[in-house]
Design an enzyme around this catalytic site. Structure first.
Site, short mmCIF file in Angstrom:
data_model
loop_
_atom_site.label_atom_id
_atom_site.label_comp_id
_atom_site.label_asym_id
_atom_site.label_seq_id
_atom_site.Cartn_x
_atom_site.Cartn_y
_atom_site.Cartn_z
CE LYS A 88 -1.55 1.97 3.83
NZ LYS A 88 -0.65 2.70 4.74
CG ASP B 126 -4.71 -3.61 4.92
OD1 ASP B 126 -4.19 -3.69 6.05
OD2 ASP B 126 -5.60 -2.79 4.66
CG HIS B 127 0.42 -4.01 8.34
ND1 HIS B 127 0.20 -2.74 7.87
CD2 HIS B 127 0.47 -3.89 9.69
CE1 HIS B 127 0.13 -1.90 8.89
NE2 HIS B 127 0.29 -2.58 10.01
CE LYS C 219 -2.12 -4.55 12.85
NZ LYS C 219 -0.84 -4.32 13.50
CD GLU D 224 -1.09 4.93 13.70
OE1 GLU D 224 -0.07 4.24 13.65
OE2 GLU D 224 -1.44 5.70 12.79
CG ASP E 56 -1.17 6.43 6.56
OD1 ASP E 56 -0.40 5.79 5.82
OD2 ASP E 56 -1.01 6.52 7.80
CG HIS F 56 -4.55 -0.23 7.97
ND1 HIS F 56 -4.03 -1.16 7.09
CD2 HIS F 56 -3.55 0.64 8.21
CE1 HIS F 56 -2.77 -0.85 6.82
NE2 HIS F 56 -2.46 0.25 7.48
CE LYS G 70 0.30 8.47 11.10
NZ LYS G 70 0.37 7.07 11.47
CE LYS H 154 0.35 -0.11 17.83
NZ LYS H 154 0.43 0.44 16.48
C1 BG6 Z 1 0.62 1.97 8.11
C2 BG6 Z 1 0.48 3.46 8.03
O1 BG6 Z 1 -0.04 1.35 7.03
O2 BG6 Z 1 0.05 1.49 9.33
C3 BG6 Z 1 1.13 4.13 9.23
O3 BG6 Z 1 1.10 3.93 6.83
C4 BG6 Z 1 0.58 3.56 10.50
O4 BG6 Z 1 0.92 5.54 9.20
C5 BG6 Z 1 0.67 2.02 10.49
O5 BG6 Z 1 1.33 4.08 11.59
C6 BG6 Z 1 -0.04 1.43 11.68
O6 BG6 Z 1 0.23 0.07 11.74
P1 BG6 Z 1 0.17 -0.72 13.13
O7 BG6 Z 1 0.37 -2.14 12.76
O8 BG6 Z 1 1.26 -0.14 13.99
O9 BG6 Z 1 -1.18 -0.42 13.71
#
Ligand code: BG6
Length: 482
Positions: free
Chosen positions: A150, A179-180, A184, A218, A237, A242, A328, A333
């Site tokens: 992404k 999309d990481h 999870k 975050e 972003d 996400h 942010k 978090k």
């Molecule tokens: C990324 C964003 O895809 O995901 C970042 O570009 C963000 O801005 C991050 O901080 C958050 O990932 P995680 O896994 O820390 O929640």
């Protein structure tokens, strides 16, 4: 039949993502014996590195970022499989030379190849073109797959165009858009929780639920990524990808099977059913001091916070508001999904009915304290008829141990190596997700809609966000934050 050899080619091998995420994830999986027996990693970049200097950089990354304790014996055998190839991905002859090197490393025998594009978005198109020129997508001698990071496009139009570029070289079945969040454990557990337990799924609908909330808060700020972030903002972003992915897992119908296409068909149906969001149902915010960051335009209208209300126009969810928010520089978090159930139709107890209680809330805590909370009313032991809210909580760490949940990239890399695309985004999903957020982004860019709200760092964001829910008699739930 999968080939016995596997080659992972990382484009952008000297970059941050490779050092912080990809190699530590691969190494952890290697230590746990989850990688194919015969695999080779080929790093490609324009930088003046050698295999030795690349290995040094990756070694530091593993020591710094790996979630498992470092172990030099495994590193010694793992690093033997790493090779570096210097080249320019904007030049066709460079990729032709890379292809020849790969053929040699594979002894011209069948090998399944995975190309990981850990590169800036502007390089995706030339890379696709040059992979095609070198025929590196052709699957005569093993599978050829490509992972694309992404952001996939910056709006609906560019994402559709990028899909066309990708499809001019690769078939969709070869493409893995990452999309990481889908990697999870706790995100995957949404489906297990819903579809492996009768009790919750049977009340998972408009008849029992009065609102759903998805929060991705975050505490980090924009940091040194202002150059990218000021062009992107929170909608591109975080929300487009996400949060909408979490929404699909929460709202989708049970798929007929767990196969990649069945699963993704159901996710796409949810996105397609999302009604266009009204501008008045959105809040945008920017944290104080954002303009002072190097790389941020003086008059930047880029939101670092967004909250919105949307509806899913289908049988299950008609009339149920879904509230999404992300920002942010917030207080903590925390990623959580809260399902707020309806109040009982009548209360025969002598209690103050206007109060906040009498709503059961199920909170799926995605991170960092992974677990589940369920709140319910309980009678206070006494002669009165008073009740108090009780919280039934469950934490991954208490059952599976402290470091139970693997890094998202571990799961995703292994899945892609094995050819399982279930947890990757399909082309139509990307397009639908952009369709949802694009009108809001465009309106905000021309300063339409509710005014930009400023919020202090270390808070939960603009105060007006609370009003969004209070107007409906709801409140934000934060059971996952202690
Ligand atoms: C990324 C964003 O895809 O995901 C970042 O570009 C963000 O801005 C991050 O901080 C958050 O990932 P995680 O896994 O820390 O929640």
């Amino acid at each position: 039949m999968p080939a016995t050899q596997n080659t992972l080619v990382i484009f952008g091998a000297t970059g941050d993502l490779t050092q912080r995420k990809l190699i530590p994830a691969l190494f952890n999986q290697y230590v746990q014996d989850n990688l194919p027996d015969d695999f080779t990693i080929v790093g490609f970049s324009i930088e003046d590195y050698t295999t030795e200097t690349l290995c040094e950089r990756l070694h530091e990354g593993i020591q710094q970022f790996s979630s498992h304790s470092y172990d030099s014996t495994h590193w010694a055998t793992f690093s033997e499989r790493i090779h570096y190839v210097q080249g320019d991905l904007t030049r066709a002859d460079s990729l032709q030379a890379l292809n020849e090197t790969l053929n040699q490393l594979e002894n011209n025998a069948p090998a399944d190849r995975l190309y990981y594009l850990a590169i800036a978005p502007r390089f995706i198109e030339p890379t696709m073109h040059n992979l095609g020129m070198a025929n590196m997508q052709v699957q005569d001698n093993g599978a050829r797959k490509v992972i694309i990071e992404k952001p996939f496009g910056k709006d609906l139009e560019s994402a559709s165009e990028l899909n066309d570029v990708v499809h001019s070289v690769f078939d969709e079945s070869q493409v893995y858009r990452i999309d990481h969040y889908l990697g999870k454990e706790t995100a995957q557990n949404i489906l297990f929780f819903r579809f492996a337990n009768h009790v919750f799924e049977s009340v998972w609908s408009r008849e029992h639920i009065d609102n759903v909330q998805i929060t991705v808060a975050e505490s980090v700020d924009v940091g040194r990524r202002a150059g990218y972030y000021d062009q992107a903002g929170v909608m591109r972003d975080m929300i487009q990808n996400h949060l909408l992915q979490l929404l699909t897992l929460t709202a989708m119908e049970p798929p007929a099977s767990f196969s990649a296409d069945e699963l993704r068909n159901e996710k796409v149906k949810v996105l397609k059913a999302v009604r266009p969001i009204e501008l008045q149902d959105t809040v945008r915010g920017q944290y104080e001091g954002y303009h002072e960051i190097e790389g941020v335009a003086d008059n930047s209208l880029t939101p670092t916070y967004a909250a919105l209300k949307l509806y899913i126009d289908n049988w299950r969810w008609q009339g149920v508001p879904f509230y999404l928010r992300s920002g942010k520089a917030l207080k903590a978090k925390a990623t959580q999904i809260s399902i707020s159930f309806k109040r009982p139709p009548r209360l025969m107890f002598d209690m103050n009915i206007g109060q906040k209680y009498t709503r059961n809330v199920l909170s799926l805590c995605i991170q960092p304290d992974e677990g589940i909370h369920f709140t319910f009313e309980t009678k206070v032991p006494s002669q009165t008829m008073q009740t108090e809210l009780a919280d039934m909580e469950w934490h991954y760490r208490s059952i599976f141990g402290e470091s139970a949940t693997p890094e998202a990239y571990e799961r995703l890399l292994v899945d892609a190596l094995n050819g399982d695309a279930s947890l990757f985004i399909r082309s139509d999903e990307i397009v639908q997700a952009w369709r949802i957020v694009d009108p809001i982004i465009k309106a905000w860019e021309t300063d339409e809609g509710n005014p930009m709200e400023s919020y202090a760092r270390g808070t939960w964001g603009p105060a007006v966000v609370d009003e969004m829910l209070e107007n409906h008699g709801f409140e934000w739930h934060m059971e996952c934050v202690h």
